[in-house]
Write a protein that holds these residues in place. Structure first.
Motif, mmCIF file in Angstrom:
data_model
loop_
_atom_site.group_PDB
_atom_site.id
_atom_site.type_symbol
_atom_site.label_atom_id
_atom_site.label_comp_id
_atom_site.label_asym_id
_atom_site.label_seq_id
_atom_site.Cartn_x
_atom_site.Cartn_y
_atom_site.Cartn_z
ATOM 1 N N UNK A 97 0.836 -1.207 0.000
ATOM 2 C CA UNK A 97 0.000 0.000 0.000
ATOM 3 C C UNK A 97 0.869 1.255 0.000
ATOM 4 N N UNK A 98 0.583 2.184 -0.894
ATOM 5 C CA UNK A 98 1.428 3.373 -1.040
ATOM 6 C C UNK A 98 0.806 4.643 -0.464
ATOM 7 N N UNK A 99 -0.462 4.568 -0.041
ATOM 8 C CA UNK A 99 -1.114 5.735 0.552
ATOM 9 C C UNK A 99 -1.919 5.306 1.767
ATOM 10 N N UNK A 100 -1.990 6.195 2.749
ATOM 11 C CA UNK A 100 -2.794 5.906 3.926
ATOM 12 C C UNK A 100 -4.256 6.208 3.628
ATOM 13 N N UNK A 101 -5.139 5.482 4.301
ATOM 14 C CA UNK A 101 -6.563 5.675 4.083
ATOM 15 C C UNK A 101 -7.286 4.363 3.871
ATOM 16 N N UNK A 102 -8.528 4.462 3.408
ATOM 17 C CA UNK A 102 -9.388 3.288 3.259
ATOM 18 C C UNK A 102 -9.245 2.646 1.884
ATOM 19 N N UNK A 103 -9.038 1.347 1.885
ATOM 20 C CA UNK A 103 -8.976 0.554 0.659
ATOM 21 C C UNK A 103 -10.244 -0.290 0.566
ATOM 22 N N UNK A 104 -10.616 -0.615 -0.663
ATOM 23 C CA UNK A 104 -11.826 -1.392 -0.895
ATOM 24 C C UNK A 104 -11.491 -2.551 -1.835
ATOM 25 N N UNK A 105 -12.076 -3.721 -1.555
ATOM 26 C CA UNK A 105 -11.898 -4.866 -2.453
ATOM 27 C C UNK A 105 -13.217 -5.139 -3.156
ATOM 28 N N UNK A 106 -13.183 -5.106 -4.481
ATOM 29 C CA UNK A 106 -14.381 -5.390 -5.264
ATOM 30 C C UNK A 106 -14.270 -6.798 -5.840
ATOM 31 N N UNK A 107 -15.309 -7.588 -5.650
ATOM 32 C CA UNK A 107 -15.374 -8.946 -6.190
ATOM 33 C C UNK A 107 -16.534 -9.022 -7.169
ATOM 34 N N UNK A 108 -16.239 -9.442 -8.397
ATOM 35 C CA UNK A 108 -17.265 -9.544 -9.425
ATOM 36 C C UNK A 108 -17.115 -10.850 -10.179
ATOM 37 N N UNK A 109 -18.241 -11.496 -10.429
ATOM 38 C CA UNK A 109 -18.229 -12.760 -11.162
ATOM 39 C C UNK A 109 -19.239 -13.715 -10.555
ATOM 40 N N UNK A 110 -18.833 -14.979 -10.445
ATOM 41 C CA UNK A 110 -19.737 -15.949 -9.847
ATOM 42 C C UNK A 110 -18.956 -17.062 -9.165
ATOM 43 N N UNK A 111 -19.582 -17.618 -8.136
ATOM 44 C CA UNK A 111 -19.019 -18.763 -7.423
ATOM 45 C C UNK A 111 -20.028 -19.899 -7.497
ATOM 46 N N UNK A 112 -19.694 -20.893 -8.267
ATOM 47 C CA UNK A 112 -20.547 -22.076 -8.401
ATOM 48 C C UNK A 112 -21.998 -21.721 -8.718
ATOM 49 N N UNK A 113 -22.153 -20.789 -9.657
ATOM 50 C CA UNK A 113 -23.483 -20.408 -10.117
ATOM 51 C C UNK A 113 -24.121 -19.273 -9.354
ATOM 52 N N UNK A 114 -23.510 -18.830 -8.271
ATOM 53 C CA UNK A 114 -24.038 -17.700 -7.495
ATOM 54 C C UNK A 114 -23.360 -16.406 -7.929
ATOM 55 N N UNK A 115 -24.147 -15.439 -8.385
ATOM 56 C CA UNK A 115 -23.586 -14.171 -8.840
ATOM 57 C C UNK A 115 -22.994 -13.400 -7.660
ATOM 58 N N UNK A 116 -21.799 -12.856 -7.896
ATOM 59 C CA UNK A 116 -21.106 -12.079 -6.879
ATOM 60 C C UNK A 116 -20.790 -10.699 -7.445
ATOM 61 N N UNK A 117 -21.238 -9.658 -6.769
ATOM 62 C CA UNK A 117 -20.918 -8.276 -7.154
ATOM 63 C C UNK A 117 -20.956 -7.456 -5.874
ATOM 64 N N UNK A 118 -19.799 -7.344 -5.217
ATOM 65 C CA UNK A 118 -19.767 -6.715 -3.901
ATOM 66 C C UNK A 118 -18.475 -5.944 -3.698
ATOM 67 N N UNK A 119 -18.569 -4.857 -2.935
ATOM 68 C CA UNK A 119 -17.396 -4.088 -2.548
ATOM 69 C C UNK A 119 -17.251 -4.175 -1.032
ATOM 70 N N UNK A 120 -16.069 -4.615 -0.592
ATOM 71 C CA UNK A 120 -15.845 -4.843 0.829
ATOM 72 C C UNK A 120 -14.721 -3.937 1.320
ATOM 73 N N UNK A 121 -15.002 -3.059 2.294
ATOM 74 C CA UNK A 121 -13.934 -2.188 2.825
ATOM 75 C C UNK A 121 -12.931 -2.986 3.638
ATOM 76 N N UNK A 122 -11.659 -2.547 3.573
ATOM 77 C CA UNK A 122 -10.588 -3.179 4.341
ATOM 78 C C UNK A 122 -10.091 -2.163 5.363
ATOM 79 N N UNK A 123 -9.528 -2.660 6.438
ATOM 80 C CA UNK A 123 -9.026 -1.765 7.483
ATOM 81 C C UNK A 123 -8.115 -0.693 6.896
ATOM 82 N N UNK A 124 -8.236 0.532 7.396
ATOM 83 C CA UNK A 124 -7.452 1.656 6.898
ATOM 84 C C UNK A 124 -5.948 1.391 7.014
ATOM 85 N N UNK A 125 -5.215 1.812 5.976
ATOM 86 C CA UNK A 125 -3.748 1.760 5.994
ATOM 87 C C UNK A 125 -3.250 2.990 6.736
#
Length: 201
Positions: A97-125
């Motif tokens: 990580x090169x900057x301090x602050x909030x990072x977000x992980x976006x997951x898009x696609x599918x898992x075994x036929x279940x659609x996934x489209x979500x953004x999950x915040x990660x602990x601040x750097x």
């Protein structure tokens, strides 16, 4: 001992964020906490399916076969590669990580036929101040930067005075450049003097 604890397959769970999508639970966080700017870390991802009996679950293997992961910060984003941990359902991705602050992980696609489209915040750097010892101050940083600038200005002026070849070869421009550098040198010296006075008070 510490290296073994943080090795792949021994991912600790601290301030991780969880979200549920149908039968799946997705948990995201940093492997090493607190995450610090400029220090290599890993994003840890756990994807499981809860069992009927409380406290039991099944780790989902090959979860990223049809699932993309993107790390986001501010208006910037970058698709990241996901590596599998030896334990089923656990994944990780190395990152610095090169900057301090909030990072977000976006997951898009599918898992075994279940659609996934979500953004999950990660602990601040955090900045390196959380680990610095002895602690640095704003004064020290400013003086260090100014002293570095003064050194560069002095070198440039010395080059002009000695008519160094390969730099400022146009004699018509040398007086003007010399004047600008001399003024900059004086201003920088004044700033350092002011900062020194502030530190003593």
């Amino acid at each position: 001992m510490v290296a073994m604890f943080l090795s792949v397959g021994m991912i600790p769970t601290f301030a991780h964020t969880s979200t549920n999508i149908e039968n799946y639970e997705i948990e995201v966080g940093w492997v090493t906490e607190p995450p610090v700017v400029g220090i290599r870390n890993d994003i840890a991802i756990k994807i499981i399916e809860r069992g009927e009996k409380e406290g039991t679950f099944t780790g989902i293997t090959s979860a990223f076969k049809n699932l993309d992961a993107t790390i986001m910060f501010g208006g910037l984003d970058k698709q990241i590669d996901i590596n599998s941990d030896p334990r089923p359902g656990y994944y990780f991705s190395p990152i610095i990580p090169t900057k301090s602050g909030t990072y977000m992980l976006e997951l898009q696609g599918e898992i075994r036929g279940t659609d996934i489209d979500v953004k999950i915040p990660i602990e601040d750097v955090e900045s390196t101040a959380v680990l610095d010892f002895p602690a640095t101050s704003l004064y020290d940083n400013n003086v260090g930067a100014l002293e570095h600038s003064l050194k560069n200005l002095k070198e440039d002026i010395a080059l002009i005075k000695s008519n160094s070849k390969g730099k400022y070869t146009d004699d018509s421009e040398s007086p003007l450049i010399f004047s600008i550098l001399a003024i900059s040198l004086s201003v920088s010296a004044i700033f350092i003097g002011i900062l020194s006075m502030i530190k003593r008070t």
